[in-house]
Scaffold this motif. Structure first.
Motif, PDB file in Angstrom:
ATOM      1  N   THR A   1       0.845  -1.138  -0.054  1.00  0.00           N
ATOM      2  CA  THR A   1       0.000  -0.241   0.012  1.00  0.00           C
ATOM      3  C   THR A   1       1.020   1.283   0.036  1.00  0.00           C
ATOM      4  O   THR A   1       1.948   1.292   0.676  1.00  0.00           O
ATOM      5  N   VAL A   2       0.638   2.366  -0.767  1.00  0.00           N
ATOM      6  CA  VAL A   2       1.327   3.528  -0.844  1.00  0.00           C
ATOM      7  C   VAL A   2       0.892   4.612   0.150  1.00  0.00           C
ATOM      8  O   VAL A   2      -0.574   4.426  -0.064  1.00  0.00           O
ATOM      9  N   ARG A   3       1.228   4.744   1.082  1.00  0.00           N
ATOM     10  CA  ARG A   3       0.604   5.623   2.257  1.00  0.00           C
ATOM     11  C   ARG A   3       1.016   7.166   1.715  1.00  0.00           C
ATOM     12  O   ARG A   3       0.389   8.043   2.264  1.00  0.00           O
ATOM     13  N   ASN A   4       2.053   7.464   1.257  1.00  0.00           N
ATOM     14  CA  ASN A   4       2.368   8.684   0.789  1.00  0.00           C
ATOM     15  C   ASN A   4       3.221   8.880  -0.284  1.00  0.00           C
ATOM     16  O   ASN A   4       3.877   7.967  -0.515  1.00  0.00           O
ATOM     17  N   MET A   5       3.268  10.028  -1.059  1.00  0.00           N
ATOM     18  CA  MET A   5       3.894   9.831  -2.397  1.00  0.00           C
ATOM     19  C   MET A   5       4.241  11.346  -2.923  1.00  0.00           C
ATOM     20  O   MET A   5       3.461  12.289  -2.354  1.00  0.00           O
ATOM     21  N   SER A   6       5.597  11.505  -3.530  1.00  0.00           N
ATOM     22  CA  SER A   6       5.927  12.908  -3.905  1.00  0.00           C
ATOM     23  C   SER A   6       6.296  12.375  -5.462  1.00  0.00           C
ATOM     24  O   SER A   6       6.212  11.204  -6.197  1.00  0.00           O
ATOM     25  N   ASP A   7       6.783  13.429  -6.101  1.00  0.00           N
ATOM     26  CA  ASP A   7       7.447  13.237  -7.456  1.00  0.00           C
ATOM     27  C   ASP A   7       8.603  12.594  -7.363  1.00  0.00           C
ATOM     28  O   ASP A   7       9.130  12.054  -8.523  1.00  0.00           O
ATOM     29  N   THR A   8       9.311  12.558  -6.300  1.00  0.00           N
ATOM     30  CA  THR A   8      10.726  11.871  -5.944  1.00  0.00           C
ATOM     31  C   THR A   8      10.414  10.567  -5.407  1.00  0.00           C
ATOM     32  O   THR A   8      11.550  10.004  -5.421  1.00  0.00           O
ATOM     33  N   GLY A   9       9.537  10.143  -4.724  1.00  0.00           N
ATOM     34  CA  GLY A   9       9.718   8.973  -4.037  1.00  0.00           C
ATOM     35  C   GLY A   9       8.188   8.614  -2.994  1.00  0.00           C
ATOM     36  O   GLY A   9       7.119   9.202  -3.366  1.00  0.00           O
ATOM     37  N   ALA A  10       8.216   7.496  -2.301  1.00  0.00           N
ATOM     38  CA  ALA A  10       7.111   7.308  -1.761  1.00  0.00           C
ATOM     39  C   ALA A  10       7.227   6.291  -0.551  1.00  0.00           C
ATOM     40  O   ALA A  10       8.518   6.009  -0.149  1.00  0.00           O
ATOM     41  N   LYS A  11       6.400   6.100   0.447  1.00  0.00           N
ATOM     42  CA  LYS A  11       6.270   5.380   1.596  1.00  0.00           C
ATOM     43  C   LYS A  11       5.310   4.261   1.307  1.00  0.00           C
ATOM     44  O   LYS A  11       4.216   4.412   1.065  1.00  0.00           O
ATOM     45  N   LEU A  12       5.763   2.782   1.529  1.00  0.00           N
ATOM     46  CA  LEU A  12       5.106   1.717   1.146  1.00  0.00           C
ATOM     47  C   LEU A  12       5.059   1.085   2.203  1.00  0.00           C
ATOM     48  O   LEU A  12       5.878   0.991   3.197  1.00  0.00           O
ATOM     49  N   ILE A  13       3.886   0.194   2.539  1.00  0.00           N
ATOM     50  CA  ILE A  13       3.358  -0.318   3.689  1.00  0.00           C
ATOM     51  C   ILE A  13       3.362  -1.996   3.013  1.00  0.00           C
ATOM     52  O   ILE A  13       2.559  -2.155   2.202  1.00  0.00           O
ATOM     53  N   VAL A  14       4.165  -2.919   3.776  1.00  0.00           N
ATOM     54  CA  VAL A  14       4.040  -4.085   3.389  1.00  0.00           C
ATOM     55  C   VAL A  14       3.901  -5.261   4.448  1.00  0.00           C
ATOM     56  O   VAL A  14       4.093  -4.699   5.493  1.00  0.00           O
ATOM     57  N   GLN A  15       3.607  -6.536   4.035  1.00  0.00           N
ATOM     58  CA  GLN A  15       3.582  -7.468   5.335  1.00  0.00           C
ATOM     59  C   GLN A  15       4.771  -7.852   5.952  1.00  0.00           C
ATOM     60  O   GLN A  15       5.017  -7.906   7.202  1.00  0.00           O
ATOM     61  N   SER A  16       5.979  -7.698   5.012  1.00  0.00           N
ATOM     62  CA  SER A  16       7.210  -8.016   5.617  1.00  0.00           C
ATOM     63  C   SER A  16       8.236  -7.545   4.524  1.00  0.00           C
ATOM     64  O   SER A  16       7.836  -7.534   3.265  1.00  0.00           O
ATOM     65  N   ILE A  17       9.389  -7.146   4.925  1.00  0.00           N
ATOM     66  CA  ILE A  17      10.217  -6.700   3.952  1.00  0.00           C
ATOM     67  C   ILE A  17      11.422  -7.751   3.457  1.00  0.00           C
ATOM     68  O   ILE A  17      12.284  -7.558   2.829  1.00  0.00           O
ATOM     69  N   VAL A  18      11.024  -8.844   4.018  1.00  0.00           N
ATOM     70  CA  VAL A  18      11.845 -10.271   3.875  1.00  0.00           C
ATOM     71  C   VAL A  18      11.742 -10.391   2.236  1.00  0.00           C
ATOM     72  O   VAL A  18      10.554 -10.652   1.819  1.00  0.00           O
ATOM     73  N   GLY A  19      12.548 -10.368   1.590  1.00  0.00           N
ATOM     74  CA  GLY A  19      12.812 -11.067   0.360  1.00  0.00           C
ATOM     75  C   GLY A  19      12.534  -9.651  -0.713  1.00  0.00           C
ATOM     76  O   GLY A  19      12.701  -9.831  -2.131  1.00  0.00           O
ATOM     77  N   VAL A  20      12.399  -8.330  -0.260  1.00  0.00           N
ATOM     78  CA  VAL A  20      12.320  -7.224  -1.029  1.00  0.00           C
ATOM     79  C   VAL A  20      13.651  -6.833  -1.378  1.00  0.00           C
ATOM     80  O   VAL A  20      14.413  -6.552  -0.192  1.00  0.00           O
ATOM     81  N   PRO A  21      14.130  -6.633  -2.642  1.00  0.00           N
ATOM     82  CA  PRO A  21      15.712  -6.129  -2.997  1.00  0.00           C
ATOM     83  C   PRO A  21      15.628  -4.631  -2.593  1.00  0.00           C
ATOM     84  O   PRO A  21      14.616  -4.096  -2.622  1.00  0.00           O
ATOM     85  N   ASN A  22      16.961  -4.273  -2.772  1.00  0.00           N
ATOM     86  CA  ASN A  22      17.157  -2.778  -2.744  1.00  0.00           C
ATOM     87  C   ASN A  22      16.408  -1.871  -4.131  1.00  0.00           C
ATOM     88  O   ASN A  22      16.031  -0.855  -3.936  1.00  0.00           O
ATOM     89  N   ARG A  23      16.422  -2.742  -4.969  1.00  0.00           N
ATOM     90  CA  ARG A  23      16.126  -2.030  -6.195  1.00  0.00           C
ATOM     91  C   ARG A  23      14.793  -2.991  -6.888  1.00  0.00           C
ATOM     92  O   ARG A  23      14.850  -4.052  -6.863  1.00  0.00           O
ATOM     93  N   PHE A  24      13.682  -2.368  -7.294  1.00  0.00           N
ATOM     94  CA  PHE A  24      12.467  -2.871  -7.887  1.00  0.00           C
ATOM     95  C   PHE A  24      11.631  -1.937  -8.570  1.00  0.00           C
ATOM     96  O   PHE A  24      11.748  -0.746  -8.535  1.00  0.00           O
ATOM     97  N   GLU A  25      10.771  -2.551  -9.200  1.00  0.00           N
ATOM     98  CA  GLU A  25       9.880  -1.727  -9.825  1.00  0.00           C
ATOM     99  C   GLU A  25       8.469  -1.684  -9.135  1.00  0.00           C
ATOM    100  O   GLU A  25       7.893  -2.771  -8.484  1.00  0.00           O
ATOM    101  N   LEU A  26       7.719  -0.508  -8.987  1.00  0.00           N
ATOM    102  CA  LEU A  26       6.678  -0.277  -8.104  1.00  0.00           C
ATOM    103  C   LEU A  26       5.475  -0.293  -9.177  1.00  0.00           C
ATOM    104  O   LEU A  26       5.718   0.543 -10.080  1.00  0.00           O
ATOM    105  N   ALA A  27       4.047  -1.009  -9.173  1.00  0.00           N
ATOM    106  CA  ALA A  27       3.450  -0.918  -9.998  1.00  0.00           C
ATOM    107  C   ALA A  27       2.055  -0.523  -9.430  1.00  0.00           C
ATOM    108  O   ALA A  27       1.715  -1.420  -8.386  1.00  0.00           O
ATOM    109  N   LEU A  28       1.754   0.720  -9.616  1.00  0.00           N
ATOM    110  CA  LEU A  28       0.418   1.024  -8.888  1.00  0.00           C
ATOM    111  C   LEU A  28      -0.732   0.493  -9.334  1.00  0.00           C
ATOM    112  O   LEU A  28      -0.742   0.250 -10.781  1.00  0.00           O
TER     113      LEU A  28
END
Length: 82
Positions: free
Chosen positions: A31-58
């Protein structure tokens, strides 16, 4: 910069999204909780398995290449990269 060390102001939001890995073969719901032109804050069940770089698909169809700026157990702050 503002008090949160961000170049641009973030706007509160509540949007569904997916963290996309392996050319779309792996996804994590978030879930995207806040967003700007340069970034966002995401809420996830767990960060386990999420790499440092990825694609975010809204859910609205927009896609962003991201890199992790910070994280907690269930939140990820990302910067949009080109």
């Amino acid at each position: 910069m503002n008090k949160d060390n961000r170049d641009t102001q973030r706007h509160r939001t509540l949007k569904g999204a997916k963290i996309v890995l392996n050319e779309g073969f792996s996804t994590f719901s978030c879930t995207v909780r806040n967003m700007s032109d340069t970034g966002a804050k995401l809420i996830v069940q767990s960060i386990v398995g999420v790499p440092n770089r990825f694609e975010l698909a809204l859910d609205d169809g927009r896609r962003f290449q991201c890199e992790t700026a910070w994280h907690t157990e269930k939140e990820i702050g990302v910067r949009f990269i080109s």
